[in-house]
Design a protein around this motif. Structure first.
Motif, PDB file in Angstrom:
ATOM      1  N   LEU A  45       5.091  -7.564  -5.705  1.00 17.07           N
ATOM      2  CA  LEU A  45       5.053  -7.278  -4.297  1.00 17.07           C
ATOM      3  C   LEU A  45       4.161  -7.760  -3.403  1.00 17.07           C
ATOM      4  O   LEU A  45       4.039  -8.753  -2.463  1.00 17.07           O
ATOM      5  N   VAL A  46       2.852  -8.371  -3.714  1.00 17.22           N
ATOM      6  CA  VAL A  46       1.818  -9.268  -3.413  1.00 17.22           C
ATOM      7  C   VAL A  46       2.692 -10.595  -3.299  1.00 17.22           C
ATOM      8  O   VAL A  46       2.365 -11.345  -2.096  1.00 17.22           O
TER       9      VAL A  46
ATOM     10  N   CYS B 179       0.594  -1.022   0.051  1.00 18.30           N
ATOM     11  CA  CYS B 179       0.142   0.516  -0.190  1.00 18.30           C
ATOM     12  C   CYS B 179       0.861   0.812   0.392  1.00 18.30           C
ATOM     13  O   CYS B 179       0.288   2.172   0.441  1.00 18.30           O
ATOM     14  N   GLY B 180       2.317   1.842   0.092  1.00 21.97           N
ATOM     15  CA  GLY B 180       3.256   2.645   0.294  1.00 21.97           C
ATOM     16  C   GLY B 180       3.377   3.136   1.445  1.00 21.97           C
ATOM     17  O   GLY B 180       3.897   4.459   1.956  1.00 21.97           O
TER      18      GLY B 180
ATOM     19  N   ALA C 235       4.541   1.393   4.093  1.00 23.61           N
ATOM     20  CA  ALA C 235       6.226   1.821   4.664  1.00 23.61           C
ATOM     21  C   ALA C 235       6.821   2.434   4.326  1.00 23.61           C
ATOM     22  O   ALA C 235       7.533   2.698   4.707  1.00 23.61           O
ATOM     23  N   ALA C 236       6.804   2.810   2.979  1.00 27.79           N
ATOM     24  CA  ALA C 236       7.577   4.126   2.637  1.00 27.79           C
ATOM     25  C   ALA C 236       7.362   5.562   2.574  1.00 27.79           C
ATOM     26  O   ALA C 236       8.491   6.562   3.728  1.00 27.79           O
ATOM     27  N   VAL C 237       6.494   6.241   3.319  1.00 20.97           N
ATOM     28  CA  VAL C 237       5.559   6.545   4.604  1.00 20.97           C
ATOM     29  C   VAL C 237       6.145   6.972   5.175  1.00 20.97           C
ATOM     30  O   VAL C 237       6.436   7.856   5.892  1.00 20.97           O
ATOM     31  N   VAL C 238       6.675   5.566   6.093  1.00 20.60           N
ATOM     32  CA  VAL C 238       6.707   5.829   6.766  1.00 20.60           C
ATOM     33  C   VAL C 238       8.023   6.424   7.569  1.00 20.60           C
ATOM     34  O   VAL C 238       9.280   6.746   7.637  1.00 20.60           O
ATOM     35  N   SER C 239       8.580   5.461   6.649  1.00 23.20           N
ATOM     36  CA  SER C 239      10.225   5.590   6.785  1.00 23.20           C
ATOM     37  C   SER C 239      10.460   6.910   5.332  1.00 23.20           C
ATOM     38  O   SER C 239      11.903   7.301   6.360  1.00 23.20           O
TER      39      SER C 239
ATOM     40  N   LEU D 270      12.667  -6.246  -0.260  1.00 20.56           N
ATOM     41  CA  LEU D 270      11.118  -6.071  -1.010  1.00 20.56           C
ATOM     42  C   LEU D 270      11.345  -5.826  -2.627  1.00 20.56           C
ATOM     43  O   LEU D 270      11.140  -6.473  -3.450  1.00 20.56           O
ATOM     44  N   PRO D 271      11.170  -4.575  -2.287  1.00 18.48           N
ATOM     45  CA  PRO D 271      11.152  -3.908  -3.976  1.00 18.48           C
ATOM     46  C   PRO D 271      12.931  -4.094  -4.578  1.00 18.48           C
ATOM     47  O   PRO D 271      12.781  -3.913  -5.894  1.00 18.48           O
TER      48      PRO D 271
END
Length: 152
Positions: A95-96, A6-7, A9-13, A80-81
């Motif tokens: 990713l899923v 959902c993205g 994790a990228a926002v949090v990091s 993962l990316p």
């Protein structure tokens, strides 16, 4: 894994403030678990296991612990990316799939460790051993919480 897809994790990091808040919440939660375990040190492992299985407490504690684990968020965002290739198809689907594979592997490891721990726990149900193990785990939780709080 869902946060990576959902993205979130990228926002949090990308947000040091949000990441720090999650880190502090996780540290506080570990310390609370440790203090609670020290207070409940009189309860035997089998009594605790029965209470957890009836109330679903063990699952809920595990879920909260994982959701408040900033290292897992960083791992997911960094790891993962690397294995996703936009040229080979839908990035979200990749990713899923990677997340599902990771969950299956991790679940296999956790179930194996849980079964082994269950067999071991059956051998140390003596009240004295149970209290000692509970104290060691409580101190470990508190130490991990303090370490998480003081790491930068």
């Amino acid at each position: 894994m869902a946060t990576v897809v959902c993205g979130l994790a990228a926002v949090v990091s990308a947000s040091p403030v949000l990441f720090a808040a999650i880190r502090w919440a996780g540290a506080a939660y570990l310390i609370v678990l440790g203090v609670r375990a020290l207070r409940d040190g009189r309860a035997t492992a089998s009594t605790t296991a029965q209470r957890n299985s009836r109330s679903g407490g063990a699952f809920l504690r595990g879920l909260v612990t994982n959701l408040l684990n900033p290292k897992m968020i960083l791992f997911s965002v960094a790891f993962l990316p690397q294995f996703v290739s936009p040229a080979t198809g839908d990035v979200t689907a990749q990713l899923v799939l990677l997340g599902a594979i990771f969950v299956v592997v991790q679940l296999t490891v956790d179930v194996t460790l849980g079964a082994g721990a269950g067999r071991f726990a059956g051998r140390v149900t003596d009240g004295r051993w149970s209290r000692r193990i509970s104290r060691v785990c409580a101190v470990a939780f508190i130490a991990l919480g303090v370490r998480l709080a003081t790491s930068g």
